[in-house]
Design an enzyme around this catalytic site. Structure first.
Site, PDB file in Angstrom:
ATOM      1  N   LYS A  75       0.810  -1.217   0.000  1.00 21.37           N
ATOM      2  CA  LYS A  75       0.000   0.000   0.000  1.00 21.37           C
ATOM      3  C   LYS A  75       0.847   1.272   0.000  1.00 21.37           C
ATOM      4  O   LYS A  75       0.408   2.316  -0.456  1.00 21.37           O
ATOM      5  CB  LYS A  75      -0.950   0.006   1.203  1.00 21.37           C
ATOM      6  CG  LYS A  75      -0.244  -0.082   2.542  1.00 21.37           C
ATOM      7  CD  LYS A  75      -1.218  -0.055   3.705  1.00 21.37           C
ATOM      8  CE  LYS A  75      -1.879  -1.373   3.979  1.00 21.37           C
ATOM      9  NZ  LYS A  75      -0.977  -2.435   4.540  1.00 21.37           N
ATOM     10  N   HIS A 203       1.041  -3.310  14.915  1.00 19.42           N
ATOM     11  CA  HIS A 203       1.631  -2.181  14.194  1.00 19.42           C
ATOM     12  C   HIS A 203       1.677  -1.015  15.170  1.00 19.42           C
ATOM     13  O   HIS A 203       0.644  -0.595  15.667  1.00 19.42           O
ATOM     14  CB  HIS A 203       0.794  -1.838  12.956  1.00 19.42           C
ATOM     15  CG  HIS A 203       1.517  -0.951  11.977  1.00 19.42           C
ATOM     16  ND1 HIS A 203       2.017   0.284  12.326  1.00 19.42           N
ATOM     17  CD2 HIS A 203       1.834  -1.133  10.673  1.00 19.42           C
ATOM     18  CE1 HIS A 203       2.611   0.823  11.270  1.00 19.42           C
ATOM     19  NE2 HIS A 203       2.519  -0.009  10.262  1.00 19.42           N
ATOM     20  N   GLU A 280       6.972  -5.672   8.394  1.00 17.17           N
ATOM     21  CA  GLU A 280       6.149  -5.225   7.254  1.00 17.17           C
ATOM     22  C   GLU A 280       6.395  -3.756   6.937  1.00 17.17           C
ATOM     23  O   GLU A 280       5.497  -2.920   7.063  1.00 17.17           O
ATOM     24  CB  GLU A 280       4.660  -5.398   7.593  1.00 17.17           C
ATOM     25  CG  GLU A 280       4.184  -6.823   7.589  1.00 17.17           C
ATOM     26  CD  GLU A 280       2.714  -6.931   7.956  1.00 17.17           C
ATOM     27  OE1 GLU A 280       2.161  -8.031   7.773  1.00 17.17           O
ATOM     28  OE2 GLU A 280       2.118  -5.953   8.430  1.00 17.17           O
TER      29      GLU A 280
HETATM   30  C1  PLP Z   1      -0.903  -4.224   8.204  1.00 18.51           C
HETATM   31  C2  PLP Z   1       0.100  -3.185   7.862  1.00 18.51           C
HETATM   32  N1  PLP Z   1       1.390  -3.542   7.772  1.00 18.51           N
HETATM   33  C3  PLP Z   1       2.347  -2.653   7.426  1.00 18.51           C
HETATM   34  C4  PLP Z   1       2.018  -1.339   7.149  1.00 18.51           C
HETATM   35  C5  PLP Z   1       3.121  -0.415   6.735  1.00 18.51           C
HETATM   36  O1  PLP Z   1       3.360   0.554   7.683  1.00 18.51           O
HETATM   37  P1  PLP Z   1       4.519   1.622   7.478  1.00 18.51           P
HETATM   38  O2  PLP Z   1       4.316   2.261   6.185  1.00 18.51           O
HETATM   39  O3  PLP Z   1       4.353   2.538   8.641  1.00 18.51           O
HETATM   40  O4  PLP Z   1       5.807   0.874   7.559  1.00 18.51           O
HETATM   41  C6  PLP Z   1       0.693  -0.914   7.269  1.00 18.51           C
HETATM   42  C7  PLP Z   1       0.336   0.481   7.023  1.00 18.51           C
HETATM   43  O5  PLP Z   1      -0.790   0.913   7.057  1.00 18.51           O
HETATM   44  C8  PLP Z   1      -0.295  -1.865   7.629  1.00 18.51           C
HETATM   45  O6  PLP Z   1      -1.584  -1.520   7.709  1.00 18.51           O
END
Ligand code: PLP
Length: 404
Positions: A75, A203, A280
């Site tokens: 995402k 998270h 992640e």
């Molecule tokens: C389930 C999950 N994992 C990982 C991420 C990535 O987070 P970041 O961009 O803060 O590393 C998100 C971000 O919304 C998430 O919802």
């Protein structure tokens, strides 16, 4: 092209200050992106991503967390170029939707490298993911668990824990996760439903500036592991999520401080048998790799005596700068004007929506001679920008991406 500089960040009284001689912070500026922008002069607004920086970030994380499997949170920047770059380096991928799964599969990524991390999935998406061979699904409620049991019988599942988002500039708390006691119940229930309860995830909030936030979350996860063991469940998967920061205007701790907090948390709370570790990252891998270029459409004042100018850009909340909502993410900025004093300005986007104001409270200083047609670059804008752009709102086309 005039020498570029960044907006100054201090002051706030509207008085003209000398030009800020350097970057407003240590934001990374890619020479490759600059050469591309100078040579191609692409229409704005646009995002240019340096794939070598993405790769370097992946390698840095890999080196600091050698035992972790890295699932890139698609995402953050779902472009095929970014996904393919990370896939070639051996990354796995965290998915929010069937659309993200398709994109990964079309790039030839095996289902064993995919995890469906969204806790709010359509039943049909779960079925399709399972049909492709995906075997890792997140949940944080009994109803989601039942959906997974129905549409992906026998799948591996992990329970997302509710954690405080303190210290995060883009918190993800409240909406996701459940308390540890409930997680123990649900993981047991997963087994009863014929699923394979593997472990837990959390998270700590995106753009997390306090590495020790991982420590308390790891302690909660350990409670779930121990509680589940009493019911005969042998959990072995710990997903410590994303949250690793990009470099915006405020200084951030080095990545090593995050890796160390995670390693110490694991050593202290999982001393006997360390779990399989998953991270992640989204923002950390792509944030600093991108520059969002915009053009000034208008500079005006609301009265002859108003000391703050309004600077209207062709980029705004609805086409790339969604994370300026609540003025939470403060991008470092540079402009195509050089050598002038700067003064405080309000930055706004181009739509006919009064919510489309980028920065008002945050003090951004821009050159006094900034004029229509000048460029304003948002640095470290590779994450959560192009993919956030609206398609129809006010008829503006979504931001265009380029890769170098
Ligand atoms: C389930 C999950 N994992 C990982 C991420 C990535 O987070 P970041 O961009 O803060 O590393 C998100 C971000 O919304 C998430 O919802």
């Amino acid at each position: 092209m005039a020498r570029e500089h960044t907006a100054n960040i201090d002051g706030g009284d509207g008085a003209a200050l000398p030009e800020d001689p350097g970057l407003a912070c240590d934001a990374l500026v890619s020479g490759r992106i600059d050469r591309f922008l100078a040579a191609r002069r692409p229409p704005t607004p646009c995002l240019v991503v340096d794939l070598e920086i993405v790769a370097a970030r992946y390698r840095a994380l890999r080196a600091l967390l050698p035992d972790a499997t890295i699932f890139y949170a698609v995402k953050a920047n779902p472009s095929a170029a970014v996904i393919a770059t990370l896939a070639a380096l051996g990354a796995s991928f965290d998915l929010a939707s069937e659309g993200e799964m398709r994109r990964c599969r079309e790039l030839g990524i095996g289902a064993e490298r995919l995890s469906f991390g969204n806790t709010i999935k359509r039943a049909a998406e779960i079925g399709k993911a399972r049909g492709e061979g995906v075997d890792l699904f997140a949940f944080d409620s009994g109803a989601e668990l039942e959906k997974i049991a129905r549409c992906a019988p026998g799948a591996g599942v992990f329970c997302r824990l509710l954690v405080q988002g303190r210290g995060a500039q883009w918190p993800l708390s409240r909406k996701f996760g459940c308390v540890p006691e409930m997680a123990v119940d649900l993981l047991q229930r997963a087994k009863g439903l014929g699923l394979r309860p593997l472990g837990v995830s959390f998270h700590v909030g995106s753009q997390q500036t306090e590495p020790l936030r991982w420590r308390s979350a790891i302690a909660s996860a350990a409670r779930v592991f121990h509680g589940s063991a009493r019911f005969g469940l042998d959990l072995d998967l710990l997903n410590v999520g994303g949250g690793f920061p990009a470099q915006y205007r405020v200084a951030i701790p080095p990545l090593a401080a995050y890796a160390e907090a995670i390693a110490r948390g694991l050593a202290d709370y999982f001393s006997g048998s360390p779990p399989r570790l998953i991270v992640e990252p989204g923002r950390y891998l792509v944030g600093d790799a991108g520059i969002l270029r915009s053009t000034v459409l208008l500079v005006s004042r609301k009265s002859r005596h108003a000391h703050r100018r309004w600077v209207y850009l062709d980029a705004g909340r609805y086409n790339g700068l969604a994370e300026t909502l609540g003025e939470r993410i403060h991008y470092a900025i540079r402009t195509s004007r050089a050598g002038s004093p700067s003064e405080s300005a309000i930055l706004a986007g181009p739509t006919c929506d009064s919510a489309d104001v980028i920065y008002n409270r945050a003090d951004y200083r821009l050159p006094v001679d900034l004029a229509i047609g000048d460029t304003v670059d948002f640095l470290s804008a590779g994450a959560y920008t192009a993919s956030y752009a609206s398609v129809e709102f006010n008829g503006f086309t979504p931001i265009q991406s380029y890769w170098v």
